[in-house]
Design an enzyme around this catalytic site. Structure first.
Site, PDB file in Angstrom:
ATOM      1  N   LYS A  12       7.796   5.917  21.218  1.00 43.81           N
ATOM      2  CA  LYS A  12       7.808   5.572  22.718  1.00 43.81           C
ATOM      3  C   LYS A  12       7.913   6.859  23.448  1.00 43.81           C
ATOM      4  O   LYS A  12       9.088   7.357  23.365  1.00 43.81           O
ATOM      5  CB  LYS A  12       8.707   4.460  23.121  1.00 43.81           C
ATOM      6  CG  LYS A  12       8.753   4.174  24.614  1.00 43.81           C
ATOM      7  CD  LYS A  12       9.585   2.808  25.039  1.00 43.81           C
ATOM      8  CE  LYS A  12       9.547   2.632  26.516  1.00 43.81           C
ATOM      9  NZ  LYS A  12      10.148   1.536  26.801  1.00 43.81           N
ATOM     10  N   ASP A  69      14.368  -6.231  33.100  1.00 43.47           N
ATOM     11  CA  ASP A  69      12.782  -6.454  33.004  1.00 43.47           C
ATOM     12  C   ASP A  69      12.388  -7.618  32.045  1.00 43.47           C
ATOM     13  O   ASP A  69      11.567  -7.296  31.317  1.00 43.47           O
ATOM     14  CB  ASP A  69      12.096  -4.819  32.831  1.00 43.47           C
ATOM     15  CG  ASP A  69      10.573  -4.708  33.341  1.00 43.47           C
ATOM     16  OD1 ASP A  69      10.101  -5.722  34.121  1.00 43.47           O
ATOM     17  OD2 ASP A  69      10.181  -3.803  33.094  1.00 43.47           O
TER      18      ASP A  69
HETATM   19  P1  ADP Z   1       7.047  -0.070  28.846  1.00 46.49           P
HETATM   20  O1  ADP Z   1       8.440   0.641  29.319  1.00 46.49           O
HETATM   21  O2  ADP Z   1       5.908   1.003  29.215  1.00 46.49           O
HETATM   22  O3  ADP Z   1       6.738  -1.438  29.585  1.00 46.49           O
HETATM   23  P2  ADP Z   1       7.678  -1.107  26.378  1.00 46.49           P
HETATM   24  O4  ADP Z   1       8.758  -0.537  25.644  1.00 46.49           O
HETATM   25  O5  ADP Z   1       7.713  -2.282  26.901  1.00 46.49           O
HETATM   26  O6  ADP Z   1       7.064  -0.114  27.303  1.00 46.49           O
HETATM   27  O7  ADP Z   1       6.313  -1.041  24.937  1.00 46.49           O
HETATM   28  C1  ADP Z   1       5.147  -1.344  25.475  1.00 46.49           C
HETATM   29  C2  ADP Z   1       4.436  -2.369  24.782  1.00 46.49           C
HETATM   30  O8  ADP Z   1       4.209  -1.862  23.429  1.00 46.49           O
HETATM   31  C3  ADP Z   1       4.973  -3.819  24.616  1.00 46.49           C
HETATM   32  O9  ADP Z   1       4.792  -4.791  25.460  1.00 46.49           O
HETATM   33  C4  ADP Z   1       4.753  -4.011  23.065  1.00 46.49           C
HETATM   34  O10 ADP Z   1       3.475  -4.807  23.172  1.00 46.49           O
HETATM   35  C5  ADP Z   1       4.364  -2.603  22.334  1.00 46.49           C
HETATM   36  N1  ADP Z   1       5.790  -2.279  21.696  1.00 46.49           N
HETATM   37  C6  ADP Z   1       6.600  -1.583  22.079  1.00 46.49           C
HETATM   38  N2  ADP Z   1       7.854  -1.309  21.288  1.00 46.49           N
HETATM   39  C7  ADP Z   1       7.335  -2.015  20.168  1.00 46.49           C
HETATM   40  C8  ADP Z   1       7.965  -1.925  18.659  1.00 46.49           C
HETATM   41  N3  ADP Z   1       9.210  -1.493  18.467  1.00 46.49           N
HETATM   42  N4  ADP Z   1       7.176  -2.913  17.744  1.00 46.49           N
HETATM   43  C9  ADP Z   1       5.982  -3.350  18.335  1.00 46.49           C
HETATM   44  N5  ADP Z   1       5.386  -3.344  19.454  1.00 46.49           N
HETATM   45  C10 ADP Z   1       6.009  -2.525  20.408  1.00 46.49           C
HETATM   46 MG    MG Z   2       7.822  -3.106  28.890  1.00 46.83          MG
END
Ligand code: ADP
Ligand code: MG
Length: 413
Positions: free
Chosen positions: A124, A229
């Site tokens: 991320k 959130d």
């Molecule tokens: P943001 O802060 O941009 O919302 P997120 O951490 O919510 O970022 O991640 C965005 C998207 O990526 C999530 O809605 C999910 O679909 C996917 N995602 C994030 N982390 C994971 C993970 N550990 N495993 C699988 N999918 C993930």
């Molecule tokens: Mg998110």
């Protein structure tokens, strides 16, 4: 902005050293003067060698020259910071190759990466400031007052904080991804093989899932935390096979939007993600954040599953009484104690709040747009070559973060 790791292979040890020098210089300089880059990198070839690396780095967009600056200098780009983070993970042998980008949020990019053994992980990359510097004028004014690369500072802070929360939650037994490593504005975590609730058309037992999610909000509260959130994008529904002979569970199959329901019997379990904005139950606006999280779940369940709970609440005042009860460890205090300054937290909170306002509540997006949720890459320097499905190897060596060591040219794909 899309992370393109291809150019990594062509960087020499000297280039890495110069890139690292620009990063070090950024701590005190918005624009790092060229002589400072030279003196920090201390290359054997002298200023000429440094200049060579500078132009190589600028050519692939890892550093950018600031034309309007009073003096000749460079700043690190998001791309440059991405490379430094990847370089660190590669040295830790935590990341070997970079695969598909699965998410482009307004505040982050989500990529699937793999370690040397091929195990998939999630990288991320926080991109705070992406909006601020482009569209939100108030943000720009606010951030301009900060020194030393506001986006870098805020994105780092967001990643550090998210990682700290993820660790604390994991230790307490919450279902969250495994926090694997953290570097700069990025975190490395386990891949959760699950879809966001957003993409689930129906669940076998909406009332049961609703109760489970409310219980999760209350369990967080007991540990002193509000997610902040808590929406259908940040709840992944894990499908676990259940005993096919168990009659009672026979019908319990969720179905994904636009996809065939899974053929096996499964049980769904929510896994929570996305933590940089978490707040303490003692926060001045805690009640507002708590109520908003609860309202988000209620609204989604009504719209998507036509489920409305007969129970009012839960209410903040009741949740507040449970904080720390039965010996529940205060995770808000634990994270706060792990070295975030009050000033830094205020900056981060303001930036996150402003970004949330700019994007609008996620829960109010049109459900019909669910499939295009991750298509909106606004960044102008996205050159959109989708040929990285097989994973681009990033190069590994043992030279740590300072760029000393072998040439990156020598590694095969
Ligand atoms: P943001 O802060 O941009 O919302 P997120 O951490 O919510 O970022 O991640 C965005 C998207 O990526 C999530 O809605 C999910 O679909 C996917 N995602 C994030 N982390 C994971 C993970 N550990 N495993 C699988 N999918 C993930
Ligand atoms: Mg998110």
């Amino acid at each position: 902005m899309k992370l393109d790791s291809k150019a990594m292979r062509h960087l020499t040890a000297e280039d890495w050293r110069v890139l690292t020098a620009v990063e070090i210089g950024s701590k005190n300089h918005e624009v790092v003067p060229t002589p400072l880059i030279e003196s920090i990198s201390k290359l054997r070839g002298g200023a000429g060698r440094v200049r060579h690396s500078i132009s190589a780095l600028a050519k692939v967009g890892l550093i950018a020259r600031l034309k309007e600056a009073r003096y000749d200098g460079y700043r690190l780009t998001y791309g440059g910071l991405d490379y430094l983070a990847l370089h660190t993970y590669a040295s830790q042998k935590a990341v070997y190759s970079v695969g598909n980008q699965i998410g482009v949020g307004k505040e982050s990019d989500i990529l699937v990466v793999a370690d040397a053994a091929g195990a998939q992980r999630i990288l991320k990359i926080h991109r705070l400031g992406r909006i601020s510097f482009r569209t939100v004028k108030a943000n720009r004014d606010y951030l301009r007052r900060r020194q030393g690369g506001s986006w870098m500072y805020l994105s780092r802070l967001a990643a550090e904080r998210e990682y700290a929360f993820m660790r604390a939650l994991k230790e307490e037994g919450f279902l969250v991804p495994d926090p694997l490593s953290q570097s700069r504005h990025t975190i490395l975590m386990s891949l959760v093989d699950a879809f966001p609730l957003r993409q689930i058309a129906s669940v076998p037992d909406p009332a049961g899932l609703y109760a489970e999610l409310i219980a999760l909000i209350l369990r967080l509260a007991k540990h002193g935390l509000i997610h902040g959130d808590f929406n259908e994008f940040n709840i992944l529904l894990k499908e676990e096979p259940i005993d096919p002979d168990a009659d009672a569970e026979e019908q319990k199959q969720p179905s994904r939007k636009g996809k065939e329901p899974p053929t096996n019997n499964v049980k769904v379990t929510p896994v929570l993600i996305d933590f940089p904005q978490m707040v303490s139950m003692d926060h001045a606006n805690a009640e507002m954040y708590f109520d908003r999280d609860v309202a988000c779940v209620k609204r989604f369940f009504e719209r998507r599953f036509h489920f409305v709970s007969t129970q009012p609440g839960p209410f903040f005042r009741d949740a507040k009484k449970t904080v720390g009860r039965d010996g529940a460890r205060r995770l808000d205090a634990a994270v706060e104690a792990s070295g975030f300054s009050k000033k830094a937290l205020k900056d981060l909170e303001a930036a996150i709040r402003e970004q949330q306002e700019a994007r609008g509540p996620e829960g109010e997006q049109d459900p019909a747009s669910a499939d295009s949720d991750y298509d909106e890459d606004e960044d102008e320097d996205d050159d959109d070559d989708d040929d990285d499905d097989d994973g681009q190897p990033v190069n590994q060596d043992d030279d740590g973060e300072d760029g000393r060591g072998e040439s990156y040219d020598e590694h095969s794909e």
